[in-house]
Design a protein around this motif. Structure first.
Motif, PDB file in Angstrom:
ATOM      1  N   LEU A  98       0.849  -1.273   0.062  1.00 52.17           N
ATOM      2  CA  LEU A  98      -0.121   0.082   0.141  1.00 52.17           C
ATOM      3  C   LEU A  98       0.787   1.281   0.032  1.00 52.17           C
ATOM      4  O   LEU A  98       0.524   2.348  -0.679  1.00 52.17           O
ATOM      5  CB  LEU A  98      -1.009  -0.109   1.294  1.00 52.17           C
ATOM      6  CG  LEU A  98      -2.220  -0.950   1.225  1.00 52.17           C
ATOM      7  CD1 LEU A  98      -2.804  -1.116   2.507  1.00 52.17           C
ATOM      8  CD2 LEU A  98      -2.902  -0.732   0.092  1.00 52.17           C
ATOM      9  N   LEU A 150     -11.709  -5.527  -6.876  1.00 51.80           N
ATOM     10  CA  LEU A 150     -11.419  -4.849  -5.635  1.00 51.80           C
ATOM     11  C   LEU A 150     -12.160  -5.273  -4.477  1.00 51.80           C
ATOM     12  O   LEU A 150     -11.863  -5.120  -3.200  1.00 51.80           O
ATOM     13  CB  LEU A 150     -11.671  -3.182  -5.888  1.00 51.80           C
ATOM     14  CG  LEU A 150     -10.871  -2.517  -6.937  1.00 51.80           C
ATOM     15  CD1 LEU A 150     -11.028  -1.210  -6.773  1.00 51.80           C
ATOM     16  CD2 LEU A 150      -9.479  -2.691  -6.182  1.00 51.80           C
ATOM     17  N   GLU A 205     -10.480  -4.460  -0.756  1.00 51.16           N
ATOM     18  CA  GLU A 205     -10.369  -3.029  -0.815  1.00 51.16           C
ATOM     19  C   GLU A 205     -11.496  -1.981  -0.988  1.00 51.16           C
ATOM     20  O   GLU A 205     -11.651  -1.045  -0.537  1.00 51.16           O
ATOM     21  CB  GLU A 205      -9.550  -2.782  -2.083  1.00 51.16           C
ATOM     22  CG  GLU A 205      -9.119  -1.099  -1.996  1.00 51.16           C
ATOM     23  CD  GLU A 205      -7.972  -0.868  -3.077  1.00 51.16           C
ATOM     24  OE1 GLU A 205      -7.782   0.247  -3.639  1.00 51.16           O
ATOM     25  OE2 GLU A 205      -6.968  -1.839  -3.567  1.00 51.16           O
ATOM     26  N   GLN A 263     -13.073   7.433  -0.268  1.00 45.39           N
ATOM     27  CA  GLN A 263     -12.937   6.133  -0.662  1.00 45.39           C
ATOM     28  C   GLN A 263     -13.490   5.961  -2.016  1.00 45.39           C
ATOM     29  O   GLN A 263     -12.925   4.979  -2.696  1.00 45.39           O
ATOM     30  CB  GLN A 263     -13.966   5.336   0.288  1.00 45.39           C
ATOM     31  CG  GLN A 263     -13.557   5.321   1.775  1.00 45.39           C
ATOM     32  CD  GLN A 263     -14.595   4.413   2.543  1.00 45.39           C
ATOM     33  OE1 GLN A 263     -15.572   4.502   2.191  1.00 45.39           O
ATOM     34  NE2 GLN A 263     -14.206   4.245   3.808  1.00 45.39           N
ATOM     35  N   LYS A 314      -7.980   3.375  -8.763  1.00 41.96           N
ATOM     36  CA  LYS A 314      -7.476   2.067  -8.785  1.00 41.96           C
ATOM     37  C   LYS A 314      -8.235   1.139  -9.873  1.00 41.96           C
ATOM     38  O   LYS A 314      -7.624   0.375 -10.592  1.00 41.96           O
ATOM     39  CB  LYS A 314      -7.475   1.134  -7.397  1.00 41.96           C
ATOM     40  CG  LYS A 314      -6.871  -0.049  -7.376  1.00 41.96           C
ATOM     41  CD  LYS A 314      -5.339   0.112  -7.842  1.00 41.96           C
ATOM     42  CE  LYS A 314      -4.720  -1.184  -7.610  1.00 41.96           C
ATOM     43  NZ  LYS A 314      -3.402  -1.342  -7.810  1.00 41.96           N
ATOM     44  N   TYR A 319      -8.813   3.844   5.967  1.00 42.02           N
ATOM     45  CA  TYR A 319      -9.304   3.045   4.988  1.00 42.02           C
ATOM     46  C   TYR A 319      -8.202   1.974   4.645  1.00 42.02           C
ATOM     47  O   TYR A 319      -8.787   0.766   4.401  1.00 42.02           O
ATOM     48  CB  TYR A 319      -9.414   4.032   3.671  1.00 42.02           C
ATOM     49  CG  TYR A 319     -10.025   3.056   2.654  1.00 42.02           C
ATOM     50  CD1 TYR A 319     -11.090   2.436   2.639  1.00 42.02           C
ATOM     51  CD2 TYR A 319      -9.351   3.312   0.979  1.00 42.02           C
ATOM     52  CE1 TYR A 319     -11.759   1.745   1.390  1.00 42.02           C
ATOM     53  CE2 TYR A 319      -9.783   2.809   0.010  1.00 42.02           C
ATOM     54  CZ  TYR A 319     -11.084   2.029   0.043  1.00 42.02           C
ATOM     55  OH  TYR A 319     -11.442   1.293  -1.238  1.00 42.02           O
ATOM     56  N   ALA A 320      -7.055   2.198   4.634  1.00 41.62           N
ATOM     57  CA  ALA A 320      -5.779   1.340   4.494  1.00 41.62           C
ATOM     58  C   ALA A 320      -6.004   0.202   5.790  1.00 41.62           C
ATOM     59  O   ALA A 320      -5.840  -0.983   5.531  1.00 41.62           O
ATOM     60  CB  ALA A 320      -4.476   1.748   4.403  1.00 41.62           C
ATOM     61  N   ILE A 362      -8.579  -2.387   4.727  1.00 44.73           N
ATOM     62  CA  ILE A 362      -7.728  -3.311   3.692  1.00 44.73           C
ATOM     63  C   ILE A 362      -6.849  -4.261   4.397  1.00 44.73           C
ATOM     64  O   ILE A 362      -6.765  -5.723   4.010  1.00 44.73           O
ATOM     65  CB  ILE A 362      -7.028  -2.288   2.472  1.00 44.73           C
ATOM     66  CG1 ILE A 362      -8.125  -1.336   1.881  1.00 44.73           C
ATOM     67  CG2 ILE A 362      -6.403  -3.305   1.689  1.00 44.73           C
ATOM     68  CD1 ILE A 362      -7.410  -0.486   0.833  1.00 44.73           C
ATOM     69  N   ARG A 414      -7.285  -8.444   4.456  1.00 42.50           N
ATOM     70  CA  ARG A 414      -6.645  -9.267   3.798  1.00 42.50           C
ATOM     71  C   ARG A 414      -6.179 -10.363   4.812  1.00 42.50           C
ATOM     72  O   ARG A 414      -5.647 -11.470   4.547  1.00 42.50           O
ATOM     73  CB  ARG A 414      -5.560  -8.491   2.949  1.00 42.50           C
ATOM     74  CG  ARG A 414      -6.088  -7.847   1.881  1.00 42.50           C
ATOM     75  CD  ARG A 414      -4.839  -6.994   1.145  1.00 42.50           C
ATOM     76  NE  ARG A 414      -5.768  -6.305  -0.192  1.00 42.50           N
ATOM     77  CZ  ARG A 414      -5.016  -5.504  -0.997  1.00 42.50           C
ATOM     78  NH1 ARG A 414      -3.664  -5.268  -0.661  1.00 42.50           N
ATOM     79  NH2 ARG A 414      -5.646  -4.776  -1.898  1.00 42.50           N
TER      80      ARG A 414
END
Length: 904
Positions: free
Chosen positions: A525, A665, A670, A750, A757, A815-816, A819, A823
């Protein structure tokens, strides 16, 4: 399916508007049914009345499913220890009582529909429920272990079931004061011999019980359903013969009984195996793995043959249950590798099992409740069928059945411990305790109850059938609310799920690898231009397993990222905001820590003590965003019509690539699969597709702005009305609008991140596809579409200019975190699917991740504990051979910019 149909379907799936419409329709079914007596009642023909009854019958099963969804939601969130089927039985009981208490003149459609199902014939009940439920059990079993343990399972299913039937019959004959005929007692014993491991099987999978124990319980249930049904048919026929009704029942002697036993069992085996082999051959012919239609037809084949096998076996005088069981075993053993889409097949049967179990237990509860209050089913002299002492006999029967099961298991223990795959005394103890009663027993009792009420009006025999169902339903209820919730405690006490020291070491190793995986994802990221300025204090706060990351671990993650990334697309991660916190945490002075605390707007990540109001505010108008001259150069009137037509087609292809990119995504965690964000993204593509179909240029960013602003105006109005109606005085109007504005900014950021992306992914796929013919050059039309995409990305990036840079950084960082957490959860899900972790082991971590994701979404802090100033970050950059030299330069530039801003 046309494009319009797919768009309508996708819209319904994303917005759940179909469920909303169903709720509206359900609410409208409270009017009295036609045929209820009113002043304006008109006479209808007999055919019309029958048609209305058929229509009303459709309502109850789907209303039961909606109730099941509500029950599942409540239990899964607030009362996980309560079994789902037990709760559906109780709800059905309440429905049955309400239906019987309501006068016929005022019954609405819901009550009339439930009343129809409560009077359904017994044979039809078995036909509806048993084939689907039995095929699920048979197809889901481990065939290899089943055949290895077949000798043990055979002992469980035939000698033990016959012995259990006889002992239960003796209890009913000698202890119960009801003076039941002995054939009815044997029928009752056969009904209660069928065990249901559904609740226990789920529990054992979650806790990671030994495979041998799981096979014994599931294998026993699989075969004893068949054997119990065989004994049920034999003794039921003898009991019905006592009614002295022509062509009802059969006087079966010992010799004929053995003959009928082998006919029912072996005949069912042969018919089920024959249907199974035929099914395997058809599966082989439907071999187009890339054809979705072949996969769908394979699923349709499986459910069709399940019901046809049951029907054919019963029609041939054999056991339909055993036929379906061996059908499932044959298909699993010979045809599993011929199934094109195993996930589709598995998910379909999971849905079927939920539908049938929900309806069966709700219906059983309805009949049970109806029997308690139905004034028509009473003795002469108004003596009620059920007396208070019957409840006492129910608890006595529960204890005696538990004792009988313990006695049988340990009576056969010397044999079952040395044959097959063996067993232990701990496993025998758990098998004795976990003998729940459920679906098959309830279905058999329901069928007997319905059949007796259909063929005779004799009050005595109707009372017998009612009491049989009463005790069967009561035993099923007690085992579900007493045995099922306590099975986990018994498993742990017996040491059957206690992790060994080796297993704990393996789990610790998996966690270390998960941390490495998550840290590598974080580094990826940081290499993405969209996330180059992430705030590590936010990540450290909301991703707990990255709090204690060391400098060496970070270096290893950067190296893994470099090794796993193609050289052409590799970008060095921006570690400016990471290294100062990781390299030397202990050197942060108390003074700097106090400054960091003063700079914060609130307490240390208060994680939002009150629920936030999610809203999309009005986005900056596209007209205010400066446009470059690319649009004019793209649509020059001098371009040929052929190029324009080609560009139109390429544009439609590109929009499909964008839709695929959004789905990618979502799959990668994401973008969430639900909420405003996916709705606005996909809706913008719908609008962009409409414009592109009319020959207009790509304009999905403009469409996204329009969709977001449309949501904004409607949701703002609704929330303001909610605030006014509920008088939320604790929140001032300024705080209210500030909170709405914050979440609107969050959603916009977002949207921009996902939008950029997705365009990058779509552009790459578009170029790879266009340049894959060997020419290496793009056509003029393809260049037009790519230029339009670049222009849309620029418009999206310029939207950031309307917001505070610090606020955008904080939103990006949160937001990250989502993600990274998503994951990490996907990593554990893969381990579980690969069989490396049990569902319980993976579930514990997944629950932890879910809580962290919720806390991240609710966090409103603009800064977090331990945040360093730019100058202090510069001091903390390590001066070694590994750290990139440009980091110190960039940090110095940042410090100079801050000083310049202060001077100005």
């Amino acid at each position: 399916m046309s494009t319009t149909d797919k768009r309508v379907r996708d819209y319904c799936l994303r917005t759940n508007i179909d469920l909303i419409l169903i709720g509206i329709v359900v609410a409208g079914y409270s009017y009295p049914v036609d045929g209820a007596t009113t002043e304006n009642t008109t006479t209808v023909t007999h055919e019309e009345s029958q048609a209305e009854v058929a229509v009303h019958a459709v309502f109850f099963p789907w209303f039961a499913q909606l109730l099941g969804i509500v029950v599942y939601y409540v239990l899964s969130r607030y009362a996980r220890a309560i079994p789902f089927t037990a709760m559906m039985f109780l709800i059905g009981l309440a429905i049955g009582i309400a239906v019987e208490l309501s006068p016929n003149e005022t019954k609405n459609v819901a009550a009339a529909s439930a009343d129809i199902w409560m009077q359904i014939p017994g044979e039809l009940l078995l036909m509806i429920f048993l084939p689907g439920l039995l095929y699920v059990d048979a197809y889901g079993i481990d065939v290899h272990l089943f055949f290895k343990s077949f000798s043990q399972v055979f002992v469980f299913a035939f000698p033990m079931v016959l012995a259990g039937t006889a002992l239960t019959a003796l209890v009913a004959y000698y202890i119960f004061p009801f003076q039941w005929p002995f054939d009815l007692c044997m029928t009752f014993g056969a009904i209660l011999s069928a065990t249901d491991p559904v609740a226990v099987a789920v529990l054992m999978n979650e806790l990671g019980a030994p495979p041998r124990l799981r096979m014994h319980i599931s294998g026993e249930s699989l075969l004893n359903d068949g054997s119990a049904y065989v004994f049920f048919n034999i003794f039921r026929a003898r009991f019905l013969y006592d009614l002295m009704i022509p062509d009802v029942g059969q006087n079966i002697g010992w010799g004929e009984g053995f003959k009928l036993f082998f006919q029912l069992s072996l005949g069912g085996v042969c018919i089920g195996t024959a249907f199974g082999i035929g099914t395997v051959l058809v599966l082989h012919m439907l071999k187009h793995r890339l054809s979705g239609e072949d996969s769908v037809n394979q699923v349709v084949l499986s459910i069709s043959v399940a019901y046809l096998t049951f029907f054919s076996s019963e029609l041939s005088g054999c056991s339909g249950i055993i036929g379906v069981l061996f059908l499932g075993l044959t298909v699993k053993a010979l045809g599993e590798n011929l199934i094109n889409n195993t996930q589709l097949m598995t998910h379909f049967w999971e849905i079927t099992e939920v539908l049938l179990n929900t309806l069966l237990f709700t219906l059983a509860g309805c009949v049970f409740g109806g029997m308690l209050v139905d004034s028509d089913k009473q003795h002469e002299g108004n003596e009620a069928i059920f007396e208070p002492q019957d409840w006492g006999y129910l608890f006595v029967l529960f204890l005696l059945l538990l004792a009988i099961r313990f006695f049988l298991i340990f009576a056969f223990y010397p044999l079952i411990s040395v044959i097959g795959i063996g067993t232990s005394w701990q496993e025998a103890m758990f098998m004795s305790y976990s003998g729940l009663r459920g679906a098959v027993g309830l279905a058999l009792a329901l069928s007997l109850f319905a059949e007796v009420y259909e063929i005779t009006s004799d009050a005595m025999y109707r009372e017998f059938a009612s009491k049989v169902f009463f005790f069967t339903g009561g035993i099923a209820m007690l085992t579900l609310i007493i045995n099922a919730p306590t099975c986990a405690f018994v498993l742990k006490k017996l040491g059957l799920v206690t992790p060994t020291e080796t297993r704990l070491k393996i789990m610790s190793k998996y966690r270390r690898r998960m941390i490495q995986h998550s840290l590598t994802e974080y580094v990826r990221l940081l290499a993405d231009e969209r996330f180059h300025d992430l705030d590590f204090t936010v990540v450290r706060e909301h991703v707990p397993f990255l709090r204690d990351v060391t400098y060496e671990q970070l270096k290893a993650a950067v190296k893994r990222h470099e090794e796993t990334t193609p050289p052409r697309s590799y970008k060095h991660p921006n570690l400016v905001n990471v290294l100062p916190y990781i390299y030397s945490r202990d050197e942060i002075s108390e003074g700097e820590d106090r400054k960091a605390k003063k700079s914060r707007d609130g307490s240390i990540c208060r994680r939002c003590n009150r629920k936030s109001l999610i809203l999309v505010p009005r986005l900056p108008s596209v007209k205010k965003i400066p446009r470059n001259s690319a649009r004019g150069s793209i649509w020059d009137l001098r371009k040929s019509e052929e190029t324009k037509m080609e560009a139109n087609e390429e544009r439609l292809i590109f929009i499909k690539a964008l839709r695929s990119a959004y789905h990618y995504l979502i799959e990668k965690g994401e973008v969430e699969s639900r909420g405003f964000l996916p709705y606005s993204l996909f809706k913008s593509l719908d609008y962009a597709l409409d414009k592109a179909a009319r020959g207009q240029p790509l304009a999905d960013w403009e469409a996204l702005v329009a969709v977001s602003n449309s949501i904004s105006s409607h949701v703002t109005m609704v929330l303001l009305r909610v605030k006014r109606v509920f008088r939320l005085s604790s929140i001032s109007i300024n705080e209210f609008h500030a909170e709405l504005e914050h979440f609107g900014t969050l959603l916009l950021v977002q949207e921009v991140l996902a939008f950029i992306k997705a365009h990058e992914i779509a552009e790459k796929a578009f170029k790879d596809l266009s340049q894959g013919d060997g020419n290496g050059e793009l056509t003029q039309a393809e260049n037009i579409v790519l230029q339009e995409s670049v222009h849309q990305i620029r418009l999206a990036e310029q939207a950031f200019d309307e917001f505070d840079e610090k606020e955008v950084q904080q939103i990006k960082s949160h937001y990250a975190c989502n993600i990274i957490l998503s994951r990490a959860a996907a990593y554990y899900e893969r381990l579980s699917l690969q069989g490396l972790m049990s569902e319980r082991e993976a579930g514990e971590f997944l629950e932890e991740v879910e809580q962290n994701i919720l806390h991240t979404k609710e966090c409103l802090d603009s800064s977090h504990a331990g945040e360093l100033s730019e100058g202090h970050k510069l001091k903390m950059i390590p001066d070694d051979d590994w750290s990139p030299l440009h980091l110190r330069q960039r940090m110095a530039e940042n410090v100079n910019e801050v000083k310049k801003d202060i001077d100005e």
